[in-house]
Design an enzyme around this catalytic site. Structure first.
Site, PDB file in Angstrom:
ATOM      1  N   GLU A 428     -11.970   6.343  -2.630  1.00  0.00           N
ATOM      2  CA  GLU A 428     -12.204   5.232  -1.715  1.00  0.00           C
ATOM      3  C   GLU A 428     -12.839   5.750  -0.425  1.00  0.00           C
ATOM      4  O   GLU A 428     -12.248   6.542   0.295  1.00  0.00           O
ATOM      5  CB  GLU A 428     -10.862   4.546  -1.401  1.00  0.00           C
ATOM      6  CG  GLU A 428     -10.971   3.489  -0.322  1.00  0.00           C
ATOM      7  CD  GLU A 428      -9.608   2.867   0.014  1.00  0.00           C
ATOM      8  OE1 GLU A 428      -8.601   3.250  -0.615  1.00  0.00           O
ATOM      9  OE2 GLU A 428      -9.572   2.014   0.917  1.00  0.00           O
ATOM     10  N   ASP A 502      -6.465   5.113  -0.787  1.00  0.00           N
ATOM     11  CA  ASP A 502      -5.461   5.177   0.281  1.00  0.00           C
ATOM     12  C   ASP A 502      -4.163   4.524  -0.191  1.00  0.00           C
ATOM     13  O   ASP A 502      -4.182   3.609  -1.009  1.00  0.00           O
ATOM     14  CB  ASP A 502      -5.944   4.412   1.522  1.00  0.00           C
ATOM     15  CG  ASP A 502      -7.117   5.117   2.193  1.00  0.00           C
ATOM     16  OD1 ASP A 502      -7.336   6.307   1.893  1.00  0.00           O
ATOM     17  OD2 ASP A 502      -7.800   4.470   3.010  1.00  0.00           O
ATOM     18  N   ASP A 504      -2.461   2.205   0.896  1.00  0.00           N
ATOM     19  CA  ASP A 504      -2.245   0.950   1.641  1.00  0.00           C
ATOM     20  C   ASP A 504      -2.711  -0.233   0.786  1.00  0.00           C
ATOM     21  O   ASP A 504      -3.103  -0.056  -0.369  1.00  0.00           O
ATOM     22  CB  ASP A 504      -2.972   0.996   2.993  1.00  0.00           C
ATOM     23  CG  ASP A 504      -4.489   1.170   2.829  1.00  0.00           C
ATOM     24  OD1 ASP A 504      -4.979   1.076   1.674  1.00  0.00           O
ATOM     25  OD2 ASP A 504      -5.164   1.414   3.831  1.00  0.00           O
ATOM     26  N   ASP A 506      -5.383  -2.192   0.873  1.00  0.00           N
ATOM     27  CA  ASP A 506      -6.762  -2.133   0.399  1.00  0.00           C
ATOM     28  C   ASP A 506      -6.904  -1.148  -0.754  1.00  0.00           C
ATOM     29  O   ASP A 506      -7.605  -1.409  -1.731  1.00  0.00           O
ATOM     30  CB  ASP A 506      -7.702  -1.715   1.533  1.00  0.00           C
ATOM     31  CG  ASP A 506      -8.220  -2.927   2.289  1.00  0.00           C
ATOM     32  OD1 ASP A 506      -8.142  -4.026   1.719  1.00  0.00           O
ATOM     33  OD2 ASP A 506      -8.673  -2.758   3.435  1.00  0.00           O
TER      34      ASP A 506
END
Ligand code: 0RA
Length: 645
Positions: A428, A502, A504, A506
């Site tokens: 990412e 990541d 998180d 997203d």
């Protein structure tokens, strides 16, 4: 008369209105300016219903200087006498109870009304006052409601001449609406639409704040509305009109073909309400069009043998308006914004109406029909050409040609040709991609950074839509084994394909999109266990030269104990917060990293879940969420997922 037996039943009706005030969104969609104007549409719709049933030729809409608005019609007037069956008088029924829009005469078609077809009582509930005059039998019956319908005045009766109709003035409640300012242009646009669908009725709009006024009247509104939306394109056909009724469903249709126009525009309405997402009436029309043109083309020898004209090609360059009226008991809207007609009966009914009339029309206007078929054949030929180019491109992509492995320039390839030992990291973001490039094992690890999110193609059956997405195109090209039916596991260039995002929201989203892509379009890759998820650590706990990486809170507790006092904790919110060395050690290095292998337990269930969470049926997704997630405290976003079974 108005106060007879008032107390007991008025408590019941008032409870209903209270619910409207408590959850206005359920009735009018929202409490912003869109919701505010729905109040106006509700009342106008009642007046339009009267006019459609033959009562009245004028509707007056006046925006007043005190922030209220008045809608007056020449209909039958609201009945104010006592209704034996319902045990209340007409005013209470129409303005204080949440029945089907207040009418109880069982008339045939009803305007669907604003968003949810709720009627005058909802408007009353959301107004700080409302004044109603009903002109019937030579008497002006007046009642005033206040406080969201909580209070109703005694009825005042004044003799009038032969005047007939209803006059409603209401003032929207500023406790409910964030903005109570009526927008002239918005109302004018809506009234214009209503006028187009209500032939022969004049709508008089007046704004006393600015002294603007306009009148809207259409003799053949459908055609007028049509002209407004087609502008000045060059005609290929005249406007073709089809009107008719089948199984109690009536339809008014106008459509026209244009030269040099390659788009398809369909404006559809059901019971006077715009259906932006189409529905069964549109489906019925499309089917009829395809049938009629194919019949015409084959009987006139314009197509050969088994050749068929495709619907999409037939509709190229066509603009169409479909307005249908469905009996109230069948009327049903679907979708999140209720923009789709859900009445199944509308499809065969409209198909019949159109087939019957259009087949005659085409025979009688053979020159026009032939021109349309010719245009269709051209559209088909062009589509075929594009498809041939695409097919050639896809063939290249699926050929397993290993020499052109880095056309996009984004990939940092592995140097080894021992494909089974190689790993592809899908990373990412460019910055994490940069770190990954620095710390990777160049011989066996390749890095493909993703910019942005790959497209959700879970429900996509069209290969071109997938190839049109740069991220996915590069991914397919990099893996080198094709996709969908052409996927050949023998050609994959990597033993492990590792998704590294990541830790998180997203990151999870990207992970889900990629997993769903692999599952839907390269399933063999998942079945055979080639897909992995990289697990970057959440914490680094360090003291002096000692450092411990932790993947969860338990590990962090242990690390704290191990290091004793004076440790420092870093919490990694993304891959980018680690330097290359740390990323290598924790997430990529074969001997120290953690990987999750993606496996399929139950393929049927998996397919269903992928479809549920990433598929095109948003209603199903919404239901699932509503049934399982308790939005306990909307402010704190404290959610609790209920058990599956
Ligand atoms: C209930 C029954 C009838 C008409 C109406 C309500 C009605 C409501 C509104 C709201 C605005 N304008 C309206 N006009 C009529 C039928 C009356 C009958 O059968 O006489």
């Amino acid at each position: 008369m108005a106060t007879e037996n008032y107390n007991a039943k008025s408590l019941k009706t008032f409870k209903g209105l209270q619910h409207v005030r408590h959850r206005p969104g359920m009735y009018i969609g929202s409490t912003d300016t869109t919701g505010l104007h729905h109040l106006v549409w509700e009342i106008i719709d009642n007046s339009v219903d009267e006019a459609n049933e033959g009562y009245g030729k004028n509707i007056y809409i006046t925006i007043n200087t005190d922030g209220s608005i008045t809608i007056q019609d020449e209909g039958r007037g609201v009945p104010c006498d006592y209704n034996e069956k319902e045990k209340m008088n007409g005013f209470e029924l129409v303005f204080m109870t949440l029945n089907s829009g207040g009418k109880f005469d069982g008339s045939n078609y009803k305007t669907a009304g604003g968003l949810h077809g709720v009627g005058a009582a909802v408007v009353n509930a959301l107004s700080d006052w409302m004044e109603v005059h009903s002109y019937r039998d030579g008497i002006d019956h007046m009642v005033k409601f206040s406080k969201g319908g909580e209070k109703m005045s005694k009825m005042v009766e004044t003799p009038t001449s032969s005047k007939r109709g209803t006059k409603i003035t209401f003032h929207p409640d500023s406790l409910i609406f964030s903005d109570t300012n009526f927008d002239y242009n918005k109302i004018a646009a809506h009234v214009d639409d209503s006028a187009c669908l209500t032939n022969g009725v004049t709508f008089h709009l007046k704004d006393l704040r600015s002294n603007r006024k306009q009148e809207f009247f259409y003799k053949d509104g459908l055609v007028e509305y049509f002209k407004k939306h087609t502008g000045t394109k060059t005609e290929l056909s005249e406007i073709i009109r089809i009107d008719g009724e089948d199984s109690k469903i009536s339809a008014n249709i106008a459509f026209q073909y244009f030269k040099n126009d390659y788009s398809e525009k369909i404006f559809s309405f059901a019971n006077g309400v715009r259906t932006t997402d189409g529905g069964h009436h549109v489906a019925g029309f499309k089917k009829a069009l395809t049938i009629c043109f194919n019949n015409f083309a084959s009987s006139h020898n314009l197509i050969k043998g088994k050749q068929k004209l495709e619907g999409d090609d037939i509709r190229e360059g066509m603009t169409c308006i479909i307005s249908c009226w469905v009996p109230e008991e069948l009327l049903q809207f679907e979708g999140q914004t209720k923009g789709k007609l859900g009445t199944k009966e509308a499809a065969p009914a409209i198909e019949n109406i159109v087939c019957k009339k259009l087949s005659y029309y085409l025979e009688e206007h053979a020159a026009i029909a032939e021109a349309i078929v010719k245009k269709t054949l051209e559209a088909m030929a062009i589509r075929q050409k594009t498809k041939d180019v695409r097919d050639a491109e896809r063939k290249k992509l699926n050929s397993g040609n290993k020499s052109n492995s880095n056309l996009s320039g984004k990939l940092s390839p592995a140097s080894s040709k021992a494909y089974a030992d190689n790993e592809l990291f899908i990373v990412e973001g460019d910055s994490a991609g940069g770190s990954a490039k620095k710390c990777r094992d160049r011989e066996h690890q390749a890095i493909l950074p993703l910019r942005g999110k790959p497209k959700n193609v879970t429900s996509t059956t069209n290969d071109d839509d997938i190839l049109d997405n740069k991220e996915l195109y590069t991914l397919i090209q990099t893996i080198g084994a094709g996709f969908n039916d052409d996927f050949n596991i023998k050609n994959i260039r990597y033993g492990k394909i590792i998704i590294m995002t990541d830790a998180d929201d997203d990151g999870s989203h990207i992970q889900n999109l990629l997993l769903s892509f692999f599952y839907t379009h390269m399933r063999e890759l998942v079945r055979t266990g080639h897909i992995y998820i990289a697990c970057p650590p959440l914490y680094r706990c360090a003291k002096g030269s000692n450092e411990i990486y932790c993947w969860n809170d338990e590990e962090l507790d242990e690390a704290r104990k191990k290091l004793g006092n004076g440790y420092r904790i870093s919490r990694y919110k993304g891959l980018g917060e680690m330097d290359a060395d740390q990323l290598g050690k924790t997430t990529m290095n074969k001997s120290t990293r953690r990987l999750i292998q993606v496996v399929i337990d139950d393929e049927d269930e998996c397919t269903d879940k992928v479809d549920l969470f990433l598929g095109s049926d948003s209603d199903r997704r919404k239901d699932w969420i509503n049934n399982r997630i308790d939005f306990k405290d909307e402010k704190d976003h404290l959610m609790e997922v209920k058990d599956e079974k």
